[in-house]
Design a protein around this motif. Structure first.
Motif, PDB file in Angstrom:
ATOM      1  N   GLU A  14       0.662   3.703  22.183  1.00  0.00           N
ATOM      2  CA  GLU A  14       1.189   3.748  20.807  1.00  0.00           C
ATOM      3  C   GLU A  14       1.554   5.207  20.510  1.00  0.00           C
ATOM      4  OE1 GLU A  14       0.821   2.450  16.409  1.00  0.00           O
ATOM      5  OE2 GLU A  14      -0.149   1.231  17.708  1.00  0.00           O
ATOM      6  N   PRO A  15       2.774   5.734  20.470  1.00  0.00           N
ATOM      7  CA  PRO A  15       2.940   6.968  20.060  1.00  0.00           C
ATOM      8  C   PRO A  15       2.416   7.321  18.625  1.00  0.00           C
ATOM      9  CG  PRO A  15       5.043   5.853  20.306  1.00  0.00           C
ATOM     10  CD  PRO A  15       3.961   5.035  20.389  1.00  0.00           C
ATOM     11  N   ILE A  16       2.140   8.767  18.466  1.00  0.00           N
ATOM     12  CA  ILE A  16       1.624   9.040  16.837  1.00  0.00           C
ATOM     13  C   ILE A  16       2.714   9.037  15.856  1.00  0.00           C
ATOM     14  CG2 ILE A  16       0.416  10.689  15.631  1.00  0.00           C
ATOM     15  CD1 ILE A  16      -1.205   9.740  18.252  1.00  0.00           C
ATOM     16  N   ASP A  17       2.786   8.128  15.000  1.00  0.00           N
ATOM     17  CA  ASP A  17       3.608   7.794  14.033  1.00  0.00           C
ATOM     18  C   ASP A  17       3.362   9.108  12.784  1.00  0.00           C
ATOM     19  OD1 ASP A  17       5.355   7.279  12.158  1.00  0.00           O
ATOM     20  OD2 ASP A  17       4.766   5.216  11.891  1.00  0.00           O
ATOM     21  N   ARG A  18       4.410   9.973  12.905  1.00  0.00           N
ATOM     22  CA  ARG A  18       4.229  11.236  12.130  1.00  0.00           C
ATOM     23  C   ARG A  18       4.589  10.889  10.596  1.00  0.00           C
ATOM     24  NH1 ARG A  18       5.933  15.527  15.533  1.00  0.00           N
ATOM     25  NH2 ARG A  18       5.383  16.927  13.786  1.00  0.00           N
ATOM     26  N   GLN A  19       4.949   9.667  10.390  1.00  0.00           N
ATOM     27  CA  GLN A  19       5.795   9.299   8.974  1.00  0.00           C
ATOM     28  C   GLN A  19       4.841   9.210   8.059  1.00  0.00           C
ATOM     29  OE1 GLN A  19       9.459   7.831   8.968  1.00  0.00           O
ATOM     30  NE2 GLN A  19       9.585   7.219   6.924  1.00  0.00           N
ATOM     31  N   GLU A  20       4.978   9.705   6.911  1.00  0.00           N
ATOM     32  CA  GLU A  20       3.908   9.714   5.788  1.00  0.00           C
ATOM     33  C   GLU A  20       4.371   8.430   4.920  1.00  0.00           C
ATOM     34  OE1 GLU A  20       0.500  11.046   4.311  1.00  0.00           O
ATOM     35  OE2 GLU A  20       0.971  11.514   6.631  1.00  0.00           O
ATOM     36  N   HIS A  21       3.260   7.712   4.255  1.00  0.00           N
ATOM     37  CA  HIS A  21       3.689   6.574   3.489  1.00  0.00           C
ATOM     38  C   HIS A  21       3.794   7.170   2.205  1.00  0.00           C
ATOM     39  CE1 HIS A  21      -0.502   6.091   2.125  1.00  0.00           C
ATOM     40  NE2 HIS A  21       0.039   5.063   1.659  1.00  0.00           N
ATOM     41  N   GLU A  22       4.599   6.497   1.217  1.00  0.00           N
ATOM     42  CA  GLU A  22       4.549   7.006  -0.249  1.00  0.00           C
ATOM     43  C   GLU A  22       3.102   6.479  -0.834  1.00  0.00           C
ATOM     44  OE1 GLU A  22       6.184   8.918  -3.598  1.00  0.00           O
ATOM     45  OE2 GLU A  22       6.892   8.827  -1.483  1.00  0.00           O
ATOM     46  N   TRP A  23       2.144   7.344  -1.203  1.00  0.00           N
ATOM     47  CA  TRP A  23       1.018   6.722  -1.842  1.00  0.00           C
ATOM     48  C   TRP A  23       1.345   6.002  -3.221  1.00  0.00           C
ATOM     49  CZ3 TRP A  23      -4.120   8.956  -1.423  1.00  0.00           C
ATOM     50  CH2 TRP A  23      -4.480   9.739   0.057  1.00  0.00           C
ATOM     51  N   ALA A  24       0.778   4.777  -3.119  1.00  0.00           N
ATOM     52  CA  ALA A  24       0.694   4.025  -4.469  1.00  0.00           C
ATOM     53  C   ALA A  24      -0.247   4.579  -5.494  1.00  0.00           C
ATOM     54  CB  ALA A  24       0.419   2.498  -4.143  1.00  0.00           C
ATOM     55  N   ASP A  25      -0.168   4.384  -6.552  1.00  0.00           N
ATOM     56  CA  ASP A  25      -1.161   5.002  -7.618  1.00  0.00           C
ATOM     57  C   ASP A  25      -2.486   4.284  -7.404  1.00  0.00           C
ATOM     58  OD1 ASP A  25       0.696   6.648  -8.670  1.00  0.00           O
ATOM     59  OD2 ASP A  25       1.512   5.222 -10.220  1.00  0.00           O
ATOM     60  N   TRP A  26      -2.514   3.010  -7.082  1.00  0.00           N
ATOM     61  CA  TRP A  26      -3.799   2.354  -6.979  1.00  0.00           C
ATOM     62  C   TRP A  26      -4.643   3.234  -5.788  1.00  0.00           C
ATOM     63  CZ3 TRP A  26      -6.249   0.175  -2.678  1.00  0.00           C
ATOM     64  CH2 TRP A  26      -5.297  -0.440  -1.640  1.00  0.00           C
ATOM     65  N   GLU A  27      -3.776   3.566  -4.696  1.00  0.00           N
ATOM     66  CA  GLU A  27      -4.564   4.423  -3.667  1.00  0.00           C
ATOM     67  C   GLU A  27      -5.333   5.652  -3.963  1.00  0.00           C
ATOM     68  OE1 GLU A  27      -2.390   3.203   0.525  1.00  0.00           O
ATOM     69  OE2 GLU A  27      -1.070   4.257  -0.919  1.00  0.00           O
ATOM     70  N   ARG A  28      -4.420   6.312  -4.903  1.00  0.00           N
ATOM     71  CA  ARG A  28      -4.914   7.538  -5.299  1.00  0.00           C
ATOM     72  C   ARG A  28      -6.000   7.340  -6.339  1.00  0.00           C
ATOM     73  NH1 ARG A  28       0.467  10.483  -5.834  1.00  0.00           N
ATOM     74  NH2 ARG A  28       1.150   8.488  -6.244  1.00  0.00           N
ATOM     75  N   GLN A  29      -5.970   6.277  -7.122  1.00  0.00           N
ATOM     76  CA  GLN A  29      -7.026   5.983  -7.936  1.00  0.00           C
ATOM     77  C   GLN A  29      -8.320   5.364  -7.279  1.00  0.00           C
ATOM     78  OE1 GLN A  29      -7.232   2.327 -10.817  1.00  0.00           O
ATOM     79  NE2 GLN A  29      -6.380   3.729 -11.982  1.00  0.00           N
ATOM     80  N   THR A  30      -8.183   4.692  -5.927  1.00  0.00           N
ATOM     81  CA  THR A  30      -9.406   4.151  -5.206  1.00  0.00           C
ATOM     82  C   THR A  30     -10.060   5.523  -4.590  1.00  0.00           C
ATOM     83  OG1 THR A  30      -8.250   2.106  -4.870  1.00  0.00           O
ATOM     84  CG2 THR A  30     -10.035   2.810  -3.397  1.00  0.00           C
TER      85      THR A  30
END
Lengths: 103, 101, 228
Positions: free
Chosen positions: A14-30
């Motif tokens: 699998e190639p390295i997927d360099r796309q960043e996902h948009e962080w959800a607030d719950w992820e920041r909070q966690t």
């Protein structure tokens, strides 16, 4: 067969997927909840890792990074008697009833 | 926060070491692919809290000697195809290492 | 890589968190329209609420910790690299006493982890991975990017580092020694990439614009003067 978190050299093309996902607030909070629990001496980073490593392999493979953190934080807090599984079940269900479920 | 210890580091730069081929049930930070492999100690890097006990509610004390160990990539991966001079570096606690020839 | 990509760590300033009237956090409008909750997300939010209600943590304590993340950005590392490129004495100190030098420079390393600085040269390329999880010098580079945490990077970085680097646009000469560093717990690694040619006489601030996050992980080269 290495443990599920022990990924070095596992066969994949699998190639390295360099796309960043948009962080959800719950992820920041966690992420920051873990920091706060550490500062308060409730849960250290080694326990976080141990909790992640204890996730059922099928869930480990299919979950996202902070879903694994959520599972680990729960494992450690329940183990230490800070929260009970039942009260987390109840509150999580209430939140999901209020906010909706993924389709 | 450094614990006082009398233990002198058992290895020094240049020593050949073998990584123990063990999979203890407790949390540990030694990846599978270097177990039972031979490497070279690059340096003793200091005394560190023991994450293997800290992960299970312990204090991590006493602190343990940690080393930076170098492996030839061709020793780790039989079909390593890139360059024979390539290396892998990793930091390991002393109790994972045994002296090798 | 564009400058925008370099500075976009995935984080948004704290005041950019969207909440509706119930205080329910949701994703940015137009990005994910349906703020539905997965199981693990709901359990994380439930734990936070319960911990606050029980007085285990304070209300607002987590928000405060979130806001501190805005200080952890790749430009921290870039500042150090540009100074090391410009000031030989600083370079030596950064390599020999990394943690002290990082702290003196005003950055706050996370949870007692030590920081090690490795320098790439014409002969040696260091490239950092954490095969077991996601160990990363967050004080200097911000939170790790998704690709750093991905299964494919964690698997492939140790077995085919040059192929991985080529996916990031870096083609190494065969006689350069690659050192893959598996960052596995107590130490975090920052890479000083090679200073690009054609930057003689540049100020530290100018040099810092060339230093990408990925070049400080060791998977890519810094930008060249023509590509800023």
């Amino acid at each position: 067969m290495p443990a599920v978190h022990d990924r070095g050299g596992l066969p994949t093309d699998e190639p390295i997927d360099r796309q960043e996902h948009e962080w959800a607030d719950w992820e920041r909070q966690t992420q920051s909840l873990r920091t706060v629990l550490d500062q308060r001496g409730i849960m250290n980073v080694d326990e976080l890792r141990r909790g992640i490593e204890s996730i059922d392999p099928a869930e480990y493979e299919s979950s996202t990074y902070f879903e694994r953190w959520s599972a680990s934080i729960e494992t450690i807090l329940v183990e230490k008697g800070v929260l009970s599984r039942a009260e987390i079940d109840e509150r999580a269900q209430a939140l999901r009833d209020r906010w909706g479920y993924p389709g | 926060m450094r614990a006082v210890t009398d233990a002198a580091p058992a290895f020094s730069a240049g020593d050949r070491v073998l990584v123990r081929d063990e999979t203890p049930p407790h949390h540990h930070r030694t990846p599978w692919y270097i177990k039972a492999r031979r490497g070279r100690v690059l340096e003793f890097i200091g005394m560190y809290l023991n994450s293997e006990t800290r992960a299970h509610g312990g204090s991590g004390l006493p602190e343990l000697p940690m080393y930076r160990v170098e492996f030839d990539q061709t020793d780790l991966w039989p079909d390593y195809a890139e360059s024979p001079s390539d290396k892998l570096w990793i930091d390991l606690y002393e109790h994972w290492l045994v002296r090798a020839r | 890589m564009s400058k925008g990509e370099f500075y976009d760590t995935g984080w948004r300033p704290n005041d950019d968190v969207h909440r509706d009237e119930d205080g329910r956090p949701h994703d940015h409008p137009g990005v994910q329209e349906d703020a539905v909750l997965g199981v693990r997300a709901s359990r994380a939010l439930a734990m936070h609420e319960l911990l606050v209600e029980k007085g285990v943590i304070n209300d607002g304590e987590v928000d405060e910790a979130i806001s501190r993340w805005s200080e952890r950005v790749p430009s921290n590392g870039a500042t150090l690299v540009a100074k090391a490129w410009s000031d030989p004495e600083f370079r030596t100190r950064l390599l020999e006493h990394p943690k002290e030098t990082v702290v003196e420079s005003g950055f706050v390393p996370e949870h007692n982890a030590d920081i090690i600085v490795l320098e790439n040269t014409s002969q040696v390329q260091h490239m950092v991975v954490c095969t077991l999880c996601s160990c990363y010098p967050t004080a200097l580079l911000g939170p790790p990017p998704d690709w750093y945490k991905s299964f494919s990077y964690r698997s492939r970085a140790v077995t085919e580092p040059r192929k991985v680097m080529s996916e990031f646009g870096l083609e190494l000469e065969h006689d350069v020694e690659v050192r893959v560093v598996d960052s596995n717990s107590e130490l975090r690694f920052l890479v000083i990439p090679r200073r690009p040619e054609g930057t003689e006489g540049w100020s530290e601030a100018q040099l810092a614009t060339l230093v990408t996050r990925d070049s400080m992980i060791g998977v890519a080269a810094p930008l060249t003067p023509g590509r800023v």
